[in-house]
Design a protein around this motif. Structure first.
Motif, short mmCIF file in Angstrom:
data_model
loop_
_atom_site.label_atom_id
_atom_site.label_comp_id
_atom_site.label_asym_id
_atom_site.label_seq_id
_atom_site.Cartn_x
_atom_site.Cartn_y
_atom_site.Cartn_z
N VAL A 7 0.87 -1.18 0.00
CA VAL A 7 0.00 0.00 0.00
C VAL A 7 0.91 1.22 0.00
N GLY A 8 0.65 2.12 -0.93
CA GLY A 8 1.48 3.32 -1.02
C GLY A 8 0.96 4.47 -0.19
N ARG A 9 -0.30 4.76 -0.35
CA ARG A 9 -0.87 5.93 0.30
C ARG A 9 -2.33 5.66 0.62
N VAL A 10 -2.78 6.20 1.75
CA VAL A 10 -4.18 6.09 2.13
C VAL A 10 -4.67 7.49 2.45
N ASP A 11 -5.76 7.90 1.82
CA ASP A 11 -6.33 9.23 2.02
C ASP A 11 -7.80 9.12 2.37
N PHE A 12 -8.29 10.12 3.06
CA PHE A 12 -9.72 10.24 3.37
C PHE A 12 -10.20 11.56 2.79
N VAL A 13 -11.03 11.49 1.74
CA VAL A 13 -11.51 12.69 1.06
C VAL A 13 -13.00 12.55 0.81
N SER A 14 -13.77 13.54 1.20
CA SER A 14 -15.21 13.58 0.95
C SER A 14 -15.94 12.33 1.43
N GLY A 15 -15.55 11.83 2.59
CA GLY A 15 -16.22 10.69 3.17
C GLY A 15 -15.83 9.34 2.59
N VAL A 16 -14.79 9.31 1.76
CA VAL A 16 -14.37 8.07 1.11
C VAL A 16 -12.89 7.82 1.40
N VAL A 17 -12.56 6.58 1.78
CA VAL A 17 -11.17 6.19 1.99
C VAL A 17 -10.62 5.69 0.66
N ARG A 18 -9.48 6.23 0.26
CA ARG A 18 -8.84 5.83 -0.99
C ARG A 18 -7.49 5.22 -0.66
N ILE A 19 -7.29 3.99 -1.13
CA ILE A 19 -6.07 3.24 -0.85
C ILE A 19 -5.36 2.97 -2.17
N GLU A 20 -4.11 3.39 -2.27
CA GLU A 20 -3.33 3.15 -3.48
C GLU A 20 -2.52 1.87 -3.32
N LEU A 21 -2.67 0.95 -4.26
CA LEU A 21 -1.88 -0.28 -4.29
C LEU A 21 -0.68 -0.04 -5.20
N VAL A 22 0.50 -0.37 -4.72
CA VAL A 22 1.73 -0.09 -5.46
C VAL A 22 2.49 -1.37 -5.76
N SER A 23 3.27 -1.33 -6.83
CA SER A 23 4.15 -2.43 -7.21
C SER A 23 5.49 -1.87 -7.61
N GLU A 44 5.31 2.18 -7.98
CA GLU A 44 4.36 2.92 -8.80
C GLU A 44 2.95 2.45 -8.48
N VAL A 45 2.01 3.41 -8.52
CA VAL A 45 0.61 3.09 -8.25
C VAL A 45 0.08 2.23 -9.38
N ARG A 46 -0.54 1.10 -9.02
CA ARG A 46 -1.10 0.19 -10.00
C ARG A 46 -2.62 0.21 -9.99
N GLN A 47 -3.18 0.43 -8.80
CA GLN A 47 -4.64 0.39 -8.65
C GLN A 47 -5.01 1.24 -7.45
N ARG A 48 -6.23 1.73 -7.46
CA ARG A 48 -6.73 2.51 -6.32
C ARG A 48 -8.06 1.92 -5.89
N ILE A 49 -8.20 1.69 -4.59
CA ILE A 49 -9.45 1.19 -4.02
C ILE A 49 -10.12 2.35 -3.31
N ALA A 50 -11.39 2.56 -3.57
CA ALA A 50 -12.17 3.61 -2.89
C ALA A 50 -13.32 2.92 -2.18
N MET A 51 -13.48 3.22 -0.88
CA MET A 51 -14.57 2.60 -0.11
C MET A 51 -15.07 3.53 0.97
N PRO A 52 -16.32 3.35 1.38
CA PRO A 52 -16.86 4.17 2.46
C PRO A 52 -16.16 3.81 3.77
#
Length: 82
Positions: free
Chosen positions: A10-26, A38-46
């Protein structure tokens, strides 16, 4: 069929506008031998989904400890100052 994605971490985790965004890196190899993440995918969840996922991962950690795959760090109790 379920799509599968590999990530080195996991590269970075942010909380923006009520949503947690997690960047998956490789790790991306480089000619110099020094690869970079480098960021490969981003997961967004409540928030509720994020908290549930933390609980689920904690359960897995406990199972890995019980199986002997992981060991918990023993933290030294703080000493009282006199």
């Amino acid at each position: 069929m379920v799509a599968e994605m590999f990530a080195d971490g996991v590269g970075r985790v942010d909380f923006v506008s009520g949503v947690v965004r997690i960047e998956l890196v490789s790790l991306e190899p480089a000619e110099s031998g020094q690869g970079k993440m480098e960021v490969r995918q981003r997961i967004a969840m409540p928030v509720d989904g994020f908290l549930h996922s933390l609980n689920t991962m904690g359960d897995l950690v406990n199972k890995l400890v019980e199986a002997g795959v992981l060991k918990r760090n023993e933290q030294n109790a703080p000493t009282a100052k006199k």
